[in-house]
Design a protein around this motif. Structure first.
Motif, PDB file in Angstrom:
ATOM      1  N   LEU A   1      32.553  50.622  37.260  1.00  0.00           N
ATOM      2  CA  LEU A   1      33.985  50.341  37.298  1.00  0.00           C
ATOM      3  C   LEU A   1      34.683  50.970  36.098  1.00  0.00           C
ATOM      4  O   LEU A   1      34.299  50.719  34.950  1.00  0.00           O
ATOM      5  N   VAL A   2      35.702  51.768  36.376  1.00  0.00           N
ATOM      6  CA  VAL A   2      36.483  52.417  35.322  1.00  0.00           C
ATOM      7  C   VAL A   2      37.951  52.083  35.563  1.00  0.00           C
ATOM      8  O   VAL A   2      38.466  52.252  36.680  1.00  0.00           O
ATOM      9  N   ILE A   3      38.620  51.606  34.534  1.00  0.00           N
ATOM     10  CA  ILE A   3      40.028  51.226  34.660  1.00  0.00           C
ATOM     11  C   ILE A   3      40.884  52.476  34.818  1.00  0.00           C
ATOM     12  O   ILE A   3      40.789  53.417  34.031  1.00  0.00           O
ATOM     13  N   ASP A   4      41.713  52.469  35.856  1.00  0.00           N
ATOM     14  CA  ASP A   4      42.672  53.557  36.063  1.00  0.00           C
ATOM     15  C   ASP A   4      44.009  53.205  35.408  1.00  0.00           C
ATOM     16  O   ASP A   4      44.573  53.976  34.642  1.00  0.00           O
ATOM     17  N   ARG A   5      44.507  52.002  35.718  1.00  0.00           N
ATOM     18  CA  ARG A   5      45.742  51.513  35.118  1.00  0.00           C
ATOM     19  C   ARG A   5      45.635  50.014  34.902  1.00  0.00           C
ATOM     20  O   ARG A   5      44.883  49.331  35.591  1.00  0.00           O
ATOM     21  N   VAL A   6      46.402  49.491  33.955  1.00  0.00           N
ATOM     22  CA  VAL A   6      46.468  48.066  33.711  1.00  0.00           C
ATOM     23  C   VAL A   6      47.861  47.755  33.158  1.00  0.00           C
ATOM     24  O   VAL A   6      48.411  48.530  32.374  1.00  0.00           O
ATOM     25  N   VAL A   7      48.447  46.657  33.610  1.00  0.00           N
ATOM     26  CA  VAL A   7      49.779  46.292  33.127  1.00  0.00           C
ATOM     27  C   VAL A   7      49.691  45.959  31.637  1.00  0.00           C
ATOM     28  O   VAL A   7      48.646  45.541  31.144  1.00  0.00           O
ATOM     29  N   PRO A   8      50.759  46.114  30.894  1.00  0.00           N
ATOM     30  CA  PRO A   8      50.716  45.869  29.438  1.00  0.00           C
ATOM     31  C   PRO A   8      50.342  44.434  29.097  1.00  0.00           C
ATOM     32  O   PRO A   8      50.640  43.494  29.838  1.00  0.00           O
TER      33      PRO A   8
ATOM     34  N   ASP B   1      51.595  40.109  42.248  1.00  0.00           N
ATOM     35  CA  ASP B   1      51.816  41.402  41.598  1.00  0.00           C
ATOM     36  C   ASP B   1      50.474  42.084  41.301  1.00  0.00           C
ATOM     37  O   ASP B   1      49.477  41.430  40.970  1.00  0.00           O
ATOM     38  N   LYS B   2      50.463  43.413  41.408  1.00  0.00           N
ATOM     39  CA  LYS B   2      49.273  44.176  41.051  1.00  0.00           C
ATOM     40  C   LYS B   2      49.158  44.246  39.540  1.00  0.00           C
ATOM     41  O   LYS B   2      50.139  44.537  38.848  1.00  0.00           O
TER      42      LYS B   2
ATOM     43  N   LYS C   1      45.107  41.555  41.940  1.00  0.00           N
ATOM     44  CA  LYS C   1      46.446  40.983  42.038  1.00  0.00           C
ATOM     45  C   LYS C   1      46.475  39.608  41.383  1.00  0.00           C
ATOM     46  O   LYS C   1      45.475  38.906  41.331  1.00  0.00           O
ATOM     47  N   ALA C   2      47.659  39.243  40.908  1.00  0.00           N
ATOM     48  CA  ALA C   2      47.825  37.963  40.227  1.00  0.00           C
ATOM     49  C   ALA C   2      47.827  36.830  41.249  1.00  0.00           C
ATOM     50  O   ALA C   2      48.619  36.845  42.190  1.00  0.00           O
ATOM     51  N   PRO C   3      46.934  35.840  41.101  1.00  0.00           N
ATOM     52  CA  PRO C   3      46.911  34.711  42.045  1.00  0.00           C
ATOM     53  C   PRO C   3      48.009  33.695  41.770  1.00  0.00           C
ATOM     54  O   PRO C   3      48.196  32.772  42.557  1.00  0.00           O
ATOM     55  N   ARG C   4      48.707  33.851  40.627  1.00  0.00           N
ATOM     56  CA  ARG C   4      49.742  32.910  40.247  1.00  0.00           C
ATOM     57  C   ARG C   4      50.691  33.599  39.277  1.00  0.00           C
ATOM     58  O   ARG C   4      50.331  34.605  38.658  1.00  0.00           O
TER      59      ARG C   4
ATOM     60  N   ALA D   1      35.666  39.703  32.694  1.00  0.00           N
ATOM     61  CA  ALA D   1      37.081  39.366  32.834  1.00  0.00           C
ATOM     62  C   ALA D   1      37.919  40.513  32.278  1.00  0.00           C
ATOM     63  O   ALA D   1      37.879  40.794  31.079  1.00  0.00           O
ATOM     64  N   VAL D   2      38.650  41.172  33.166  1.00  0.00           N
ATOM     65  CA  VAL D   2      39.477  42.315  32.738  1.00  0.00           C
ATOM     66  C   VAL D   2      40.784  41.813  32.147  1.00  0.00           C
ATOM     67  O   VAL D   2      41.212  42.265  31.076  1.00  0.00           O
ATOM     68  N   VAL D   3      41.427  40.893  32.839  1.00  0.00           N
ATOM     69  CA  VAL D   3      42.655  40.284  32.326  1.00  0.00           C
ATOM     70  C   VAL D   3      42.608  38.794  32.616  1.00  0.00           C
ATOM     71  O   VAL D   3      41.839  38.332  33.464  1.00  0.00           O
ATOM     72  N   THR D   4      43.444  38.054  31.906  1.00  0.00           N
ATOM     73  CA  THR D   4      43.593  36.623  32.135  1.00  0.00           C
ATOM     74  C   THR D   4      45.067  36.336  32.403  1.00  0.00           C
ATOM     75  O   THR D   4      45.926  36.770  31.633  1.00  0.00           O
TER      76      THR D   4
END
Length: 564
Positions: free
Chosen positions: A62-69, A78-79, A284-287, A319-322
């Motif tokens: 797995l390689v990150i292409d994009r991530v929100v700030p 939201d993605k 995607k954000a579950p909440r 965990a990529v983001v929280t």
């Protein structure tokens, strides 16, 4: 006499008349238990934080292409994270081709299995026919053929014997006839010679028939009977073998077919899993909430947060983001062993955010672990209502929790408490240092964390320099445990901490003199005129409240000021 003097003096007289000798009241007051306050460092968090992971099983790279700030506010659905998919798309194409080939092979195997079953059916039928034929032959031999062979041998012997006797008799008759007649001797010799040959041949055939008879009776009949029995047994065994082979081959092929079918289903499942994982290449954000890069360790940011960016590799279970709620409503604490006795689930406490030190918030101890998560450290959570600070508190920032206790507080010399997750961070930092030697990104992350800490400290200092004094305060007077009076206090502070103000009640005003505010100690010091003379008061500031006390005629009077 001013109202304030009359108020204080009246208070004393009231308590002398209503409660008996002042010494009794002081004795009762001294006998009341003294309470102490301990402060524990914690971290603001929310129990509803959600960690986002790819959780792929087939695809590991797995390689990150994009991530929100980091820190961006997002809505539900939201993605948030995009992974690169080139390698996965190729893997899906290869898996699709392999699945098509496996499906063809499975169809061929099913067709061959059906053909073999039909062929085995024909083989069983042929074996059954052969067995039944052998059975009929054996029964016919036992019933007819064996006796016929014996009788045939006997008749052949009798025929040969009869033929010999006839030929011999004819020869004898010819000899007698030729002796009596007048035929020439040459003709007699020819006939007799022919007849002697016939006799000789008849005798030979008789001998041969006799031998055949003896052999038939002594050997052939017995051998034929054994052969018939053997053929019958072999046919019976062939039938049994055909039945068993057909059954075994059918089971074997069915097992192999099930294995091949299971292999196909496994390939199909893996293909479908790859397709499903392809859909998870966008998280995607579950909440709704805010995005935190990496994960939170007991409410604290980890060094991994600074490494979540485009081009970085992550593990499927990492965990990529929280996604955390906008508003924290829980405090994470690390409770030392010496402080355990002061806490229990359900106790009410005060939560003071480092970013808003003048606004304490009531809270309740929600959980307290019975065993340590680190040597000497016990996990504890406190739930609180942000109240008037709703929308102003920041996730993963520090706070203090004040706990009032009847037990004496044990002070540890030269020991500063660490934040709730400091112990965990220390261990994690040690592991990270070992794993990231020579890693420039770690230095960059450390620099970023240092800058954040400095920024937070500066911001905290800036907040504490705000004016917490200026305004109107309602003051409640309490003596001997009961509220006896109320008045208001107007205060105004300049930038250097100098305070001017007055006490007002029913139109009368008492000026306050020599008033100053100590930012560090959070104490307002002022002088007021009381019935016993000028009294120096020290108001201790706690959020939107201040408290002070003084003695008059041996009675302690408590002043509690609440800011409007």
């Amino acid at each position: 006499m001013t109202y304030f003097k009359r108020l204080c003096l009246g208070t004393l007289l009231t308590f002398v008349a209503g409660w008996g000798p002042l010494s009794d009241q002081l004795s009762a007051q001294d006998s009341s238990p003294k309470k102490s306050t301990i402060k524990l460092d914690g971290v603001l968090e929310s129990p509803r934080a959600v960690e986002l992971r790819a959780n792929t099983e087939q695809f590991k790279n797995l390689v990150i292409d994009r991530v929100v700030p980091h820190g961006k506010q997002i809505k539900k659905g939201d993605k948030v994270v995009w992974f690169k998919t080139d390698e996965l798309d190729k893997q899906i194409q290869d898996a699709k081709a392999e699945l098509a080939l496996a499906e063809l092979a499975l169809k061929d195997a099913k067709f061959k299995h059906q053909q073999v079953r039909e062929s085995q059916k024909l083989d069983r039928m042929a074996a059954e026919r052969a067995w039944k034929q052998a059975q009929a032959d054996h029964q016919f031999y036992q019933r007819v053929d064996r006796d016929y062979q014996r009788r045939s041998a006997e008749m052949s012997l009798k025929d040969s014997q009869s033929n010999l006797e006839n030929v011999e008799e004819e020869y004898n008759q010819l000899e007698k006839m030729y002796r009596a007649d007048d035929l020439t001797e040459e003709s007699e010799e020819i006939v007799l010679k022919r007849t002697r040959w016939m006799v000789e041949m008849a005798r030979f055939r008789f001998e041969a028939a006799k031998q055949r008879y003896e052999r038939t009776m002594n050997e052939t009949l017995e051998r034929n009977e054994a052969e018939q029995a053997e053929r019958f047994r072999k046919a019976e065994m062939a039938w049994d073998a055909a039945q068993r082979d057909a059954e075994s081959n059918t089971k074997r092929r069915e097992i192999e077919l099930r294995k091949q079918n299971a292999k196909f289903e496994d390939q199909k499942k893996k293909f479908e899993q790859l397709v499903s994982e392809r859909q998870r290449m966008v998280l995607k954000a579950p909440r709704p909430g805010i995005v935190i890069h990496g994960n939170l360790d007991r409410g604290n940011l980890t060094p991994r947060s600074a490494q979540i960016e485009s081009g970085k590799s992550v593990k499927p279970d990492e965990a990529v983001v929280t996604i955390t709620p906008l508003q924290p409503n829980q405090v994470r604490l690390a409770v030392a062993e010496k402080d355990l006795r002061h806490l229990k689930v359900g106790d009410e406490v005060m939560v003071i955010a480092n970013s808003h030190p003048d606004t304490p918030l009531p809270g309740t101890i929600r959980t307290l672990s019975s065993i340590p998560y680190l040597p000497g450290k016990f996990d504890c959570t406190v739930r609180f209502n942000p109240g008037q600070l709703k929308g102003q508190l920041i996730m993963a920032t520090g706070c203090k929790v004040e706990i009032t206790t009847d037990l004496p507080v044990v002070e540890t010399p030269n020991a500063e408490p660490k934040p709730a997750a400091a112990e965990s961070d220390a261990n994690q930092s040690k592991k990270d240092d070992e794993a990231k030697e020579g890693n420039d990104s770690a230095d960059s992350a450390a620099a970023i964390d240092s800058q954040k800490e400095k920024s937070t400290t500066d911001e905290s200092k800036k907040v504490t320099r705000e004016d917490p004094i200026t305004g109107t305060w309602d003051v409640f007077v309490t003596a001997m445990g009961q509220e006896v009076a109320q008045f208001e206090m107007d205060l105004k502070m300049d930038g250097d901490g100098n305070v001017s103000g007055s006490i007002n009640a029913q139109g009368e005003s008492i000026a306050m003199s020599n008033s100053t505010y100590d930012y560090d100690a959070k104490i307002l010091t002022t002088t007021v005129d009381t019935p016993v003379g000028e009294t120096r008061l020290e108001f201790k500031l706690l959020g939107r409240e201040m408290t002070a006390e003084f003695e008059a005629e041996g009675v302690t009077i408590l002043l509690k000021a609440v800011r409007r």
